[in-house]
Design a protein around this motif. Sequence first.
Motif, mmCIF file in Angstrom:
data_model
loop_
_atom_site.group_PDB
_atom_site.id
_atom_site.type_symbol
_atom_site.label_atom_id
_atom_site.label_comp_id
_atom_site.label_asym_id
_atom_site.label_seq_id
_atom_site.Cartn_x
_atom_site.Cartn_y
_atom_site.Cartn_z
ATOM 1 N N ILE A 91 0.815 -1.221 0.000
ATOM 2 C CA ILE A 91 0.000 0.000 0.000
ATOM 3 C C ILE A 91 0.851 1.275 0.000
ATOM 4 C CG2 ILE A 91 -2.060 -1.044 1.014
ATOM 5 C CD1 ILE A 91 -1.096 -0.033 3.740
ATOM 6 N N GLY A 92 2.167 1.124 0.052
ATOM 7 C CA GLY A 92 3.053 2.286 0.024
ATOM 8 C C GLY A 92 4.507 1.825 0.058
ATOM 9 N N TYR A 93 5.412 2.789 -0.090
ATOM 10 C CA TYR A 93 6.841 2.470 0.004
ATOM 11 C C TYR A 93 7.485 3.403 1.023
ATOM 12 C CZ TYR A 93 5.884 1.057 -4.911
ATOM 13 O OH TYR A 93 5.361 0.537 -6.059
ATOM 14 N N LYS A 94 8.497 2.884 1.724
ATOM 15 C CA LYS A 94 9.292 3.736 2.620
ATOM 16 C C LYS A 94 10.701 3.852 2.080
ATOM 17 C CE LYS A 94 7.457 3.833 7.231
ATOM 18 N NZ LYS A 94 7.314 3.033 8.434
ATOM 19 N N HIS A 95 11.186 5.084 2.011
ATOM 20 C CA HIS A 95 12.560 5.287 1.548
ATOM 21 C C HIS A 95 13.158 6.474 2.273
ATOM 22 C CE1 HIS A 95 16.044 5.285 -1.018
ATOM 23 N NE2 HIS A 95 15.812 6.531 -1.390
ATOM 24 N N TYR A 103 6.017 6.918 0.721
ATOM 25 C CA TYR A 103 5.474 7.221 -0.607
ATOM 26 C C TYR A 103 4.150 6.489 -0.769
ATOM 27 C CZ TYR A 103 10.073 8.975 -2.048
ATOM 28 O OH TYR A 103 11.233 9.686 -2.167
ATOM 29 N N LYS A 104 3.087 7.231 -1.031
ATOM 30 C CA LYS A 104 1.807 6.580 -1.325
ATOM 31 C C LYS A 104 1.532 6.592 -2.811
ATOM 32 C CE LYS A 104 -0.531 6.290 2.915
ATOM 33 N NZ LYS A 104 -1.737 6.481 3.689
ATOM 34 N N LEU A 128 12.734 3.994 -5.771
ATOM 35 C CA LEU A 128 11.975 2.792 -6.144
ATOM 36 C C LEU A 128 12.831 1.528 -5.999
ATOM 37 C CD1 LEU A 128 9.077 2.695 -7.122
ATOM 38 C CD2 LEU A 128 9.907 2.694 -9.459
ATOM 39 N N THR A 129 14.108 1.665 -6.263
ATOM 40 C CA THR A 129 15.014 0.516 -6.191
ATOM 41 C C THR A 129 15.306 0.128 -4.747
ATOM 42 O OG1 THR A 129 16.026 1.349 -8.208
ATOM 43 C CG2 THR A 129 17.244 -0.359 -7.060
#
Length: 437
Positions: free
Chosen positions: A345-349, A354-355, A364-365
Amino acid sequence: MGNLVIIGAQWGDEGKGKIVDILARDTDIVVRYQGGSNAGHTVINERDTYIFHLIPSGILYRGTTCIIGNGVVVDPSALIEEMDQLQTKGIKIGKNFAVSQRAHLILPYHKAIDRAAEQSKGSRKIGTTGRGIGPSYADKMARIGIRMGDLLNPPLFRKKLEENLVEMNWFLERLYKVETFQVDKVFDQYMGYAERLKSHIIDTTTLLNRALAKDKTVLFEGAQGTHLDVDFGTYPFVTSSSSSAGGACTGTGVGPTMIDAVMGIAKAYTTRVGSGPFPTELTDEVGQGLQARGREFGSTTGRARRCGWYDAVIVRHAVQVNGLSSLAVTKLDVLDGCKELKLCIGYKHKGVLYKEMPADLEALTDCQPVYQRMKGWSASTTGATKYAQLPVEAKRYLDRIEELSACRIDMISTGSKRHETIIVRNPLKCSRRRPRS
Ligand code: GDP
Ligand code: IMO
Ligand code: MG
Protein backbone atom coordinates in the motif's frame (compact mmCIF):
# COMPACT_ATOMS: atom_id res chain seq x y z
CA MET A 1 -20.94 -1.34 -27.62
CA GLY A 2 -18.12 1.16 -27.15
CA ASN A 3 -14.51 1.52 -28.22
CA LEU A 4 -12.23 0.12 -25.56
CA VAL A 5 -8.49 0.32 -24.91
CA ILE A 6 -6.85 -2.65 -23.17
CA ILE A 7 -3.78 -1.73 -21.14
CA GLY A 8 -1.31 -3.67 -19.02
CA ALA A 9 -1.44 -2.11 -15.54
CA GLN A 10 1.82 -3.64 -14.27
CA TRP A 11 5.00 -4.70 -16.13
CA GLY A 12 3.45 -6.69 -18.97
CA ASP A 13 2.21 -10.29 -19.26
CA GLU A 14 -0.90 -9.52 -17.22
CA GLY A 15 -3.08 -11.71 -19.46
CA LYS A 16 -4.04 -9.06 -22.02
CA GLY A 17 -4.22 -11.65 -24.82
CA LYS A 18 -6.80 -13.74 -23.00
CA ILE A 19 -8.99 -10.72 -22.23
CA VAL A 20 -8.72 -9.30 -25.78
CA ASP A 21 -9.68 -12.70 -27.20
CA ILE A 22 -12.82 -12.82 -25.05
CA LEU A 23 -13.90 -9.29 -25.96
CA ALA A 24 -12.94 -9.57 -29.65
CA ARG A 25 -15.95 -11.82 -30.24
CA ASP A 26 -18.20 -8.78 -29.95
CA THR A 27 -15.86 -6.30 -31.64
CA ASP A 28 -15.54 -5.41 -35.32
CA ILE A 29 -11.88 -4.41 -35.29
CA VAL A 30 -8.90 -5.18 -33.04
CA VAL A 31 -5.86 -2.92 -33.48
CA ARG A 32 -2.35 -3.14 -32.03
CA TYR A 33 -0.93 0.36 -31.56
CA GLN A 34 2.61 0.10 -30.15
CA GLY A 35 5.46 -2.27 -29.44
CA GLY A 36 6.38 -5.05 -31.80
CA SER A 37 7.34 -8.68 -31.61
CA ASN A 38 8.65 -8.11 -28.08
CA ALA A 39 5.04 -8.82 -27.07
CA GLY A 40 3.78 -12.33 -26.44
CA HIS A 41 0.02 -12.59 -25.94
CA THR A 42 -1.33 -16.04 -25.11
CA VAL A 43 -4.79 -17.15 -26.17
CA ILE A 44 -6.17 -20.60 -25.41
CA ASN A 45 -9.41 -21.63 -27.07
CA GLU A 46 -11.16 -24.97 -27.40
CA ARG A 47 -8.92 -25.89 -30.35
CA ASP A 48 -5.39 -24.81 -29.53
CA THR A 49 -2.93 -22.48 -27.78
CA TYR A 50 -1.71 -19.43 -29.70
CA ILE A 51 0.99 -16.92 -28.82
CA PHE A 52 0.60 -13.68 -30.74
CA HIS A 53 3.59 -11.39 -31.13
CA LEU A 54 2.43 -8.93 -33.78
CA ILE A 55 -0.95 -10.06 -35.04
CA PRO A 56 -3.81 -8.82 -32.83
CA SER A 57 -5.38 -11.39 -30.53
CA GLY A 58 -8.74 -11.03 -32.33
CA ILE A 59 -7.64 -12.98 -35.42
CA LEU A 60 -9.31 -16.21 -34.24
CA TYR A 61 -12.77 -14.76 -35.00
CA ARG A 62 -13.71 -14.80 -38.68
CA GLY A 63 -15.76 -11.62 -38.48
CA THR A 64 -13.14 -9.50 -36.73
CA THR A 65 -10.72 -7.35 -38.73
CA CYS A 66 -7.21 -7.15 -37.27
CA ILE A 67 -4.92 -4.18 -37.78
CA ILE A 68 -1.30 -3.38 -36.99
CA GLY A 69 -1.34 0.38 -36.44
CA ASN A 70 1.21 3.04 -37.33
CA GLY A 71 2.67 3.05 -33.79
CA VAL A 72 3.91 -0.54 -34.03
CA VAL A 73 7.43 -1.42 -35.18
CA VAL A 74 7.18 -4.37 -37.54
CA ASP A 75 9.74 -7.08 -38.10
CA PRO A 76 8.46 -8.50 -41.41
CA SER A 77 10.24 -11.83 -40.95
CA ALA A 78 8.54 -12.30 -37.55
CA LEU A 79 5.21 -11.22 -39.03
CA ILE A 80 5.41 -13.65 -41.95
CA GLU A 81 6.42 -16.48 -39.62
CA GLU A 82 3.40 -15.74 -37.43
CA MET A 83 1.08 -15.57 -40.45
CA ASP A 84 2.43 -18.93 -41.70
CA GLN A 85 1.96 -20.59 -38.32
CA LEU A 86 -1.61 -19.35 -38.06
CA GLN A 87 -2.44 -20.40 -41.62
CA THR A 88 -1.06 -23.88 -40.90
CA LYS A 89 -3.53 -24.02 -38.03
CA GLY A 90 -6.36 -23.13 -40.42
CA ILE A 91 -6.72 -19.47 -39.43
CA LYS A 92 -7.61 -17.30 -42.42
CA ILE A 93 -5.42 -14.24 -43.01
CA GLY A 94 -6.68 -12.27 -45.99
CA LYS A 95 -8.71 -9.10 -46.22
CA ASN A 96 -9.32 -9.41 -42.47
CA PHE A 97 -5.74 -8.29 -41.79
CA ALA A 98 -4.04 -4.94 -42.53
CA VAL A 99 -0.77 -3.25 -41.61
CA SER A 100 -0.32 0.52 -41.56
CA GLN A 101 1.87 1.95 -44.30
CA ARG A 102 3.12 4.35 -41.62
CA ALA A 103 4.34 1.62 -39.25
CA HIS A 104 8.12 1.57 -38.98
CA LEU A 105 10.18 -1.43 -39.99
CA ILE A 106 12.60 -3.38 -37.89
CA LEU A 107 15.70 -4.07 -39.96
CA PRO A 108 18.44 -6.60 -39.24
CA TYR A 109 20.77 -3.87 -37.99
CA HIS A 110 18.20 -2.89 -35.32
CA LYS A 111 18.33 -6.39 -33.86
CA ALA A 112 22.14 -6.48 -34.06
CA ILE A 113 22.42 -3.09 -32.31
CA ASP A 114 19.85 -4.09 -29.66
CA ARG A 115 21.88 -7.18 -28.75
CA ALA A 116 25.29 -5.52 -28.97
CA ALA A 117 24.19 -2.50 -26.89
CA GLU A 118 22.81 -4.79 -24.20
CA GLN A 119 26.05 -6.75 -24.07
CA SER A 120 28.13 -3.63 -23.78
CA LYS A 121 26.01 -2.40 -20.84
CA GLY A 122 27.06 -5.38 -18.67
CA SER A 123 25.33 -5.24 -15.28
CA ARG A 124 23.36 -2.14 -16.34
CA LYS A 125 21.59 -4.04 -19.09
CA ILE A 126 17.84 -3.58 -19.50
CA GLY A 127 17.20 -7.21 -20.32
CA THR A 128 15.51 -6.42 -23.64
CA THR A 129 13.89 -9.10 -25.75
CA GLY A 130 16.58 -8.55 -28.40
CA ARG A 131 13.93 -7.94 -31.06
CA GLY A 132 15.35 -4.59 -32.21
CA ILE A 133 12.54 -2.56 -30.66
CA GLY A 134 14.59 0.26 -29.08
CA PRO A 135 16.84 0.90 -32.11
CA SER A 136 13.88 0.96 -34.50
CA TYR A 137 11.99 3.51 -32.37
CA ALA A 138 15.24 5.51 -32.01
CA ASP A 139 15.46 5.75 -35.82
CA LYS A 140 11.81 6.77 -36.02
CA MET A 141 12.43 9.67 -33.62
CA ALA A 142 15.72 10.55 -35.34
CA ARG A 143 13.72 10.75 -38.58
CA ILE A 144 15.77 8.13 -40.38
CA GLY A 145 13.30 5.29 -39.96
CA ILE A 146 12.06 3.20 -42.89
CA ARG A 147 8.34 2.50 -43.01
CA MET A 148 6.14 -0.35 -44.23
CA GLY A 149 4.96 1.86 -47.09
CA ASP A 150 8.57 2.23 -48.29
CA LEU A 151 8.59 -1.50 -49.05
CA LEU A 152 6.17 -0.71 -51.90
CA ASN A 153 8.63 1.76 -53.48
CA PRO A 154 11.83 -0.27 -54.08
CA PRO A 155 14.10 2.59 -55.31
CA LEU A 156 13.17 4.73 -52.29
CA PHE A 157 13.57 1.79 -49.92
CA ARG A 158 17.04 1.09 -51.35
CA LYS A 159 18.14 4.73 -51.06
CA LYS A 160 17.08 4.93 -47.40
CA LEU A 161 18.69 1.59 -46.65
CA GLU A 162 21.97 2.65 -48.28
CA GLU A 163 22.07 5.89 -46.32
CA ASN A 164 21.27 4.19 -43.00
CA LEU A 165 23.74 1.37 -43.45
CA VAL A 166 26.62 3.83 -43.72
CA GLU A 167 25.91 4.97 -40.16
CA MET A 168 24.71 1.66 -38.70
CA ASN A 169 27.63 -0.35 -40.07
CA TRP A 170 30.00 2.21 -38.57
CA PHE A 171 28.51 1.59 -35.13
CA LEU A 172 28.43 -2.16 -35.57
CA GLU A 173 32.01 -2.40 -36.80
CA ARG A 174 33.80 0.32 -34.84
CA LEU A 175 31.89 0.56 -31.60
CA TYR A 176 30.45 -2.91 -31.06
CA LYS A 177 32.93 -4.90 -33.14
CA VAL A 178 30.32 -7.21 -34.62
CA GLU A 179 29.35 -8.14 -38.18
CA THR A 180 28.04 -5.53 -40.59
CA PHE A 181 25.28 -5.74 -43.23
CA GLN A 182 25.43 -5.55 -47.02
CA VAL A 183 22.92 -3.38 -48.87
CA ASP A 184 22.19 -5.94 -51.62
CA LYS A 185 21.50 -8.77 -49.22
CA VAL A 186 19.14 -6.78 -46.98
CA PHE A 187 17.45 -5.23 -50.00
CA ASP A 188 16.73 -8.61 -51.63
CA GLN A 189 15.52 -10.08 -48.35
CA TYR A 190 13.11 -7.17 -47.74
CA MET A 191 11.82 -7.15 -51.32
CA GLY A 192 10.87 -10.80 -50.73
CA TYR A 193 8.94 -9.74 -47.62
CA ALA A 194 7.32 -6.90 -49.60
CA GLU A 195 6.00 -9.35 -52.18
CA ARG A 196 4.39 -11.42 -49.45
CA LEU A 197 2.96 -8.51 -47.44
CA LYS A 198 2.04 -5.93 -50.09
CA SER A 199 -1.67 -6.73 -50.20
CA HIS A 200 -1.94 -6.01 -46.47
CA ILE A 201 -0.07 -2.67 -46.40
CA ILE A 202 -2.65 0.11 -46.50
CA ASP A 203 -3.73 3.40 -44.91
CA THR A 204 -5.17 1.90 -41.72
CA THR A 205 -6.00 5.30 -40.22
CA THR A 206 -8.58 5.93 -42.94
CA LEU A 207 -9.89 2.38 -42.58
CA LEU A 208 -10.31 2.83 -38.82
CA ASN A 209 -11.95 6.25 -39.01
CA ARG A 210 -14.33 5.15 -41.75
CA ALA A 211 -15.32 2.14 -39.68
CA LEU A 212 -15.88 4.35 -36.62
CA ALA A 213 -18.04 6.69 -38.69
CA LYS A 214 -20.20 3.65 -39.46
CA ASP A 215 -20.46 2.92 -35.72
CA LYS A 216 -18.23 -0.14 -35.83
CA THR A 217 -16.55 -1.01 -32.54
CA VAL A 218 -12.81 -1.02 -32.08
CA LEU A 219 -10.71 -2.74 -29.44
CA PHE A 220 -7.23 -1.25 -28.97
CA GLU A 221 -4.84 -4.00 -27.87
CA GLY A 222 -2.00 -2.63 -25.77
CA ALA A 223 1.26 -4.49 -25.50
CA GLN A 224 3.72 -4.41 -22.57
CA GLY A 225 2.37 -2.48 -19.58
CA THR A 226 2.13 0.97 -17.98
CA HIS A 227 5.37 0.55 -16.05
CA LEU A 228 7.27 -0.35 -19.20
CA ASP A 229 5.98 2.85 -20.84
CA VAL A 230 8.80 5.14 -21.98
CA ASP A 231 7.31 8.09 -20.03
CA PHE A 232 5.50 6.56 -17.07
CA GLY A 233 7.48 3.38 -16.51
CA THR A 234 10.55 2.69 -14.43
CA TYR A 235 12.83 4.56 -16.85
CA PRO A 236 15.34 3.53 -18.20
CA PHE A 237 14.16 -0.03 -17.47
CA VAL A 238 11.28 0.31 -19.89
CA THR A 239 10.44 -0.45 -23.50
CA SER A 240 10.75 2.28 -26.14
CA SER A 241 7.07 2.98 -26.85
CA SER A 242 4.00 4.55 -25.24
CA SER A 243 2.36 1.47 -23.81
CA SER A 244 -0.08 3.58 -21.81
CA ALA A 245 -3.48 4.72 -23.07
CA GLY A 246 -2.18 7.80 -24.91
CA GLY A 247 -0.36 5.47 -27.30
CA ALA A 248 -3.72 4.17 -28.54
CA CYS A 249 -4.38 7.51 -30.25
CA THR A 250 -0.91 8.30 -31.57
CA GLY A 251 -0.42 4.69 -32.62
CA THR A 252 -3.59 4.45 -34.72
CA GLY A 253 -4.67 7.92 -35.80
CA VAL A 254 -7.94 7.66 -33.87
CA GLY A 255 -8.70 10.73 -31.78
CA PRO A 256 -9.22 10.59 -28.00
CA THR A 257 -12.87 11.62 -28.28
CA MET A 258 -13.59 8.36 -30.11
CA ILE A 259 -12.48 6.23 -27.17
CA ASP A 260 -15.15 5.30 -24.67
CA ALA A 261 -13.33 3.34 -22.00
CA VAL A 262 -9.92 2.07 -20.92
CA MET A 263 -9.58 -1.21 -19.06
CA GLY A 264 -6.38 -2.04 -17.19
CA ILE A 265 -5.35 -5.66 -16.83
CA ALA A 266 -3.60 -6.59 -13.57
CA LYS A 267 -2.54 -9.94 -12.19
CA ALA A 268 -3.71 -10.73 -8.65
CA TYR A 269 0.02 -10.57 -7.83
CA THR A 270 2.92 -8.94 -9.74
CA THR A 271 5.51 -10.16 -12.24
CA ARG A 272 8.30 -8.59 -14.25
CA VAL A 273 10.72 -9.90 -16.91
CA GLY A 274 14.11 -8.30 -17.41
CA SER A 275 15.95 -5.84 -15.17
CA GLY A 276 14.64 -2.88 -13.17
CA PRO A 277 13.12 -2.02 -9.81
CA PHE A 278 10.40 -4.27 -8.42
CA PRO A 279 9.57 -3.27 -4.81
CA THR A 280 7.37 -6.27 -3.96
CA GLU A 281 9.60 -8.91 -5.53
CA LEU A 282 9.83 -12.17 -3.59
CA THR A 283 13.07 -14.08 -3.98
CA ASP A 284 12.07 -16.74 -1.42
CA GLU A 285 9.95 -19.89 -1.71
CA VAL A 286 6.73 -17.82 -1.71
CA GLY A 287 7.87 -16.16 -4.95
CA GLN A 288 8.99 -19.51 -6.33
CA GLY A 289 5.52 -20.89 -5.51
CA LEU A 290 3.83 -18.09 -7.49
CA GLN A 291 6.25 -18.70 -10.34
CA ALA A 292 5.54 -22.43 -10.44
CA ARG A 293 1.75 -22.24 -10.01
CA GLY A 294 1.43 -19.29 -12.39
CA ARG A 295 3.80 -20.89 -14.93
CA GLU A 296 5.60 -17.61 -15.08
CA PHE A 297 7.88 -18.01 -18.07
CA GLY A 298 8.04 -15.34 -20.79
CA SER A 299 5.84 -16.03 -23.84
CA THR A 300 8.43 -14.44 -26.15
CA THR A 301 11.84 -15.29 -24.69
CA GLY A 302 11.01 -18.16 -22.30
CA ARG A 303 12.82 -16.32 -19.47
CA ALA A 304 11.61 -16.95 -15.91
CA ARG A 305 9.47 -14.03 -14.72
CA ARG A 306 10.29 -12.41 -11.40
CA CYS A 307 7.28 -12.70 -9.03
CA GLY A 308 6.01 -10.74 -6.04
CA TRP A 309 2.98 -9.53 -4.09
CA TYR A 310 0.29 -7.31 -5.60
CA ASP A 311 1.49 -3.72 -5.62
CA ALA A 312 -1.43 -1.33 -5.24
CA VAL A 313 0.85 1.70 -5.67
CA ILE A 314 1.74 0.83 -9.26
CA VAL A 315 -1.82 -0.12 -10.18
CA ARG A 316 -3.14 3.17 -8.77
CA HIS A 317 -0.51 4.92 -10.87
CA ALA A 318 -1.81 3.00 -13.89
CA VAL A 319 -5.36 4.09 -13.04
CA GLN A 320 -4.21 7.71 -13.08
CA VAL A 321 -2.00 7.88 -16.15
CA ASN A 322 -4.36 5.81 -18.29
CA GLY A 323 -7.62 7.20 -16.91
CA LEU A 324 -8.71 3.61 -16.36
CA SER A 325 -12.46 3.13 -16.29
CA SER A 326 -12.15 -0.41 -14.93
CA LEU A 327 -9.81 -3.27 -14.13
CA ALA A 328 -9.63 -6.94 -15.06
CA VAL A 329 -7.86 -8.97 -12.37
CA THR A 330 -6.26 -12.12 -13.76
CA LYS A 331 -4.70 -15.28 -12.35
CA LEU A 332 -6.70 -15.18 -9.11
CA ASP A 333 -6.54 -18.99 -9.12
CA VAL A 334 -2.75 -18.86 -8.67
CA LEU A 335 -3.31 -17.51 -5.13
CA ASP A 336 -5.47 -20.52 -4.15
CA GLY A 337 -4.02 -22.18 -1.06
CA CYS A 338 -1.92 -19.18 0.10
CA LYS A 339 -2.53 -18.91 3.86
CA GLU A 340 -1.72 -15.24 3.95
CA LEU A 341 -1.56 -12.60 1.24
CA LYS A 342 0.13 -9.22 1.27
CA LEU A 343 -0.93 -6.08 -0.56
CA CYS A 344 1.61 -3.30 -0.95
CA ILE A 345 0.00 0.00 0.00
CA GLY A 346 3.05 2.29 0.02
CA TYR A 347 6.84 2.47 0.00
CA LYS A 348 9.29 3.74 2.62
CA HIS A 349 12.56 5.29 1.55
CA LYS A 350 14.97 7.30 3.72
CA GLY A 351 12.22 8.02 6.24
CA VAL A 352 9.75 9.19 3.59
CA LEU A 353 6.47 7.33 3.05
CA TYR A 354 5.47 7.22 -0.61
CA LYS A 355 1.81 6.58 -1.33
CA GLU A 356 2.20 7.48 -4.98
CA MET A 357 4.67 6.03 -7.47
CA PRO A 358 7.98 7.91 -7.15
CA ALA A 359 9.62 9.03 -10.39
CA ASP A 360 12.99 8.67 -8.65
CA LEU A 361 14.47 5.34 -9.70
CA GLU A 362 16.76 5.23 -6.68
CA ALA A 363 13.83 5.52 -4.27
CA LEU A 364 11.98 2.79 -6.14
CA THR A 365 15.01 0.52 -6.19
CA ASP A 366 15.93 0.84 -2.51
CA CYS A 367 12.52 1.34 -0.88
CA GLN A 368 10.84 -0.97 1.61
CA PRO A 369 7.28 -1.93 0.67
CA VAL A 370 4.58 -1.26 3.28
CA TYR A 371 2.19 -4.18 3.39
CA GLN A 372 -1.35 -4.83 4.47
CA ARG A 373 -1.79 -8.49 5.38
CA MET A 374 -4.91 -10.34 4.34
CA LYS A 375 -6.23 -13.82 5.01
CA GLY A 376 -5.91 -16.19 2.07
CA TRP A 377 -8.37 -18.90 1.05
CA SER A 378 -8.11 -22.68 0.93
CA ALA A 379 -11.03 -23.35 -1.45
CA SER A 380 -10.35 -23.39 -5.18
CA THR A 381 -11.24 -20.45 -7.38
CA THR A 382 -9.92 -22.22 -10.49
CA GLY A 383 -12.38 -22.06 -13.33
CA ALA A 384 -14.97 -20.02 -11.40
CA THR A 385 -17.36 -18.28 -13.79
CA LYS A 386 -19.56 -16.50 -11.23
CA TYR A 387 -18.61 -14.01 -8.56
CA ALA A 388 -20.83 -15.84 -6.06
CA GLN A 389 -18.62 -18.94 -6.41
CA LEU A 390 -15.61 -17.18 -4.92
CA PRO A 391 -14.60 -17.77 -1.28
CA VAL A 392 -15.35 -14.85 1.01
CA GLU A 393 -11.61 -14.17 1.54
CA ALA A 394 -11.10 -13.86 -2.23
CA LYS A 395 -14.01 -11.40 -2.43
CA ARG A 396 -12.45 -9.36 0.40
CA TYR A 397 -9.10 -9.38 -1.41
CA LEU A 398 -10.72 -8.13 -4.62
CA ASP A 399 -12.76 -5.52 -2.72
CA ARG A 400 -9.56 -4.19 -1.20
CA ILE A 401 -7.90 -4.03 -4.62
CA GLU A 402 -10.86 -2.00 -5.90
CA GLU A 403 -10.66 0.32 -2.91
CA LEU A 404 -6.91 0.86 -3.10
CA SER A 405 -6.93 1.53 -6.84
CA ALA A 406 -10.13 3.59 -6.77
CA CYS A 407 -11.28 1.66 -9.81
CA ARG A 408 -13.98 -0.95 -10.26
CA ILE A 409 -13.24 -4.52 -11.33
CA ASP A 410 -15.17 -5.54 -14.46
CA MET A 411 -13.61 -8.93 -15.08
CA ILE A 412 -11.88 -11.62 -13.01
CA SER A 413 -9.87 -14.37 -14.64
CA THR A 414 -9.68 -17.71 -12.87
CA GLY A 415 -7.76 -19.83 -15.36
CA SER A 416 -6.01 -19.61 -18.71
CA LYS A 417 -8.93 -20.85 -20.80
CA ARG A 418 -11.54 -18.58 -22.38
CA HIS A 419 -14.45 -19.72 -20.24
CA GLU A 420 -12.53 -19.49 -16.94
CA THR A 421 -13.65 -15.91 -16.50
CA ILE A 422 -16.09 -13.95 -14.35
CA ILE A 423 -17.65 -11.01 -16.16
CA VAL A 424 -18.91 -8.68 -13.47
CA ARG A 425 -19.84 -6.02 -16.02
CA ASN A 426 -19.14 -6.16 -19.75
CA PRO A 427 -16.58 -3.39 -20.35
CA LEU A 428 -17.70 -3.08 -23.99
CA LYS A 429 -21.10 -1.92 -22.84
CA CYS A 430 -19.67 1.48 -22.05
CA SER A 431 -21.64 4.52 -23.07
CA ARG A 432 -20.51 6.79 -25.85
CA ARG A 433 -19.38 10.09 -24.43
CA ARG A 434 -19.05 11.99 -27.67
CA PRO A 435 -21.95 14.10 -28.84
CA ARG A 436 -24.00 12.96 -31.84
CA SER A 437 -25.37 15.20 -34.51
P1 GDP B 1 -0.06 -10.90 -22.04
O1 GDP B 1 1.28 -10.61 -22.61
O2 GDP B 1 -0.55 -9.82 -21.14
O3 GDP B 1 -1.08 -11.27 -23.07
O4 GDP B 1 0.12 -12.18 -21.08
P2 GDP B 1 0.94 -13.51 -21.44
O5 GDP B 1 0.17 -14.31 -22.41
O6 GDP B 1 2.35 -13.18 -21.79
O7 GDP B 1 1.01 -14.20 -20.03
C1 GDP B 1 -0.13 -14.56 -19.32
C2 GDP B 1 -0.06 -16.06 -19.03
O8 GDP B 1 -1.02 -16.40 -18.05
C3 GDP B 1 -0.43 -16.92 -20.24
O9 GDP B 1 0.29 -18.12 -20.18
C4 GDP B 1 -1.93 -17.17 -20.06
O10 GDP B 1 -2.35 -18.38 -20.68
C5 GDP B 1 -2.01 -17.28 -18.56
N1 GDP B 1 -3.27 -16.84 -17.96
C6 GDP B 1 -4.06 -15.78 -18.32
N2 GDP B 1 -5.06 -15.63 -17.43
C7 GDP B 1 -4.91 -16.60 -16.51
C8 GDP B 1 -5.61 -16.95 -15.31
O11 GDP B 1 -6.57 -16.32 -14.91
N3 GDP B 1 -5.13 -18.01 -14.60
C9 GDP B 1 -4.02 -18.71 -14.98
N4 GDP B 1 -3.63 -19.72 -14.21
N5 GDP B 1 -3.36 -18.42 -16.10
C10 GDP B 1 -3.77 -17.36 -16.84
P1 IMO C 1 3.61 -8.26 -23.42
O1 IMO C 1 2.90 -7.47 -24.47
C1 IMO C 1 6.77 -8.28 -20.40
C2 IMO C 1 10.37 -5.97 -21.31
C3 IMO C 1 11.67 -6.70 -21.55
C4 IMO C 1 12.67 -5.68 -21.01
C5 IMO C 1 12.03 -4.35 -21.43
C6 IMO C 1 12.60 -3.75 -22.72
O2 IMO C 1 3.69 -9.71 -23.70
O3 IMO C 1 3.10 -7.93 -22.07
P2 IMO C 1 12.34 -4.38 -25.29
O4 IMO C 1 12.67 -5.65 -26.03
O5 IMO C 1 10.91 -3.99 -25.37
O6 IMO C 1 13.26 -3.26 -25.63
O7 IMO C 1 12.64 -4.74 -23.75
O8 IMO C 1 10.65 -4.61 -21.61
N1 IMO C 1 9.23 -6.38 -22.16
C7 IMO C 1 8.19 -7.09 -21.73
N2 IMO C 1 7.94 -7.64 -20.52
N3 IMO C 1 5.84 -8.37 -21.39
C8 IMO C 1 6.07 -7.80 -22.58
O9 IMO C 1 5.13 -7.74 -23.56
C9 IMO C 1 7.30 -7.16 -22.81
N4 IMO C 1 7.85 -6.52 -23.87
C10 IMO C 1 9.02 -6.05 -23.46
O10 IMO C 1 11.73 -7.91 -20.84
O11 IMO C 1 12.69 -5.71 -19.62
MG1 MG D 1 3.18 -11.45 -22.71
